[in-house]
Design a protein around this motif. Structure first.
Motif, PDB file in Angstrom:
ATOM      1  N   HIS A 174      -1.888   1.314   7.687  1.00  0.00           N
ATOM      2  CA  HIS A 174      -0.713   1.678   6.885  1.00  0.00           C
ATOM      3  C   HIS A 174      -0.324   3.129   7.144  1.00  0.00           C
ATOM      4  CE1 HIS A 174      -3.530  -0.985   4.601  1.00  0.00           C
ATOM      5  NE2 HIS A 174      -2.531  -1.814   4.861  1.00  0.00           N
ATOM      6  N   CYS A 219      -5.341   1.702   0.070  1.00  0.00           N
ATOM      7  CA  CYS A 219      -6.378   0.796   0.587  1.00  0.00           C
ATOM      8  C   CYS A 219      -7.724   1.520   0.702  1.00  0.00           C
ATOM      9  CB  CYS A 219      -5.980   0.199   1.929  1.00  0.00           C
ATOM     10  SG  CYS A 219      -6.102   1.329   3.323  1.00  0.00           S
ATOM     11  N   CYS A 270      -4.519   6.762   1.230  1.00  0.00           N
ATOM     12  CA  CYS A 270      -3.822   5.479   1.162  1.00  0.00           C
ATOM     13  C   CYS A 270      -4.479   4.680   0.048  1.00  0.00           C
ATOM     14  CB  CYS A 270      -3.936   4.736   2.500  1.00  0.00           C
ATOM     15  SG  CYS A 270      -3.120   3.127   2.476  1.00  0.00           S
ATOM     16  N   TYR A 299       0.835  -1.193   0.000  1.00  0.00           N
ATOM     17  CA  TYR A 299       0.000   0.000   0.000  1.00  0.00           C
ATOM     18  C   TYR A 299       0.874   1.248   0.000  1.00  0.00           C
ATOM     19  CZ  TYR A 299      -3.715  -3.236   1.108  1.00  0.00           C
ATOM     20  OH  TYR A 299      -4.616  -4.260   1.061  1.00  0.00           O
ATOM     21  N   LYS A 332       1.217   3.555  10.633  1.00  0.00           N
ATOM     22  CA  LYS A 332       2.633   3.146  10.640  1.00  0.00           C
ATOM     23  C   LYS A 332       3.507   4.239  10.033  1.00  0.00           C
ATOM     24  CE  LYS A 332       5.914   0.197  11.282  1.00  0.00           C
ATOM     25  NZ  LYS A 332       6.395  -0.104  12.609  1.00  0.00           N
TER      26      LYS A 332
END
Length: 123
Positions: free
Chosen positions: A50, A38, A36, A27, A53
């Motif tokens: 994601h 996703c 993102c 991703y 992070k």
């Protein structure tokens, strides 16, 4: 003509175990646009795992990147007006000239519909 050499057979033997495994999805997170690949962050306004992070890697608190409509201020603005209670039906003022009447019953043309098996069993 078919090429048959040890390199091809060696490569196929090497990837044999990996063939049964799914492809890993990578991703891409854009922190400036808050997006993102996703699409969870785009749709919900809450950073996806994601994005979280990536934000923690940049030492940014993910809570600060949530959309405004999840804030305390938005909640207070939504519920700032009190709902006015409505008294029961016996206290309603109904003007007889503007009262609504039910529609007239009109008999449908044609043969009446057959009752289904489940309706016949209930009787």
């Amino acid at each position: 003509m078919m090429v048959d050499n040890n390199f091809t057979e060696s490569f196929n033997a090497w990837i044999l175990e990996a063939r049964a495994k799914p492809i890993i999805k990578i991703y891409t997170v854009n922190l400036e646009q808050k997006k993102c690949t996703c699409r969870i962050w785009d749709l919900l306004g809450i950073p996806c795992p994601h994005a979280i992070k990536a934000l923690t890697h940049k030492k940014v608190d993910p809570i600060t990147e949530m959309h405004w409509w999840y804030s305390k201020e938005a909640y207070i603005l939504t519920y700032k007006n009190k709902m006015q209670l409505v008294r029961g039906q016996k206290f309603w003022k109904v003007d007889p000239s503007s009262a609504m009447l039910p529609p007239d019953v009109v008999k449908q043309l044609g043969r009446p519909k057959r009752r289904g098996i489940e309706n016949q069993m209930k009787q």
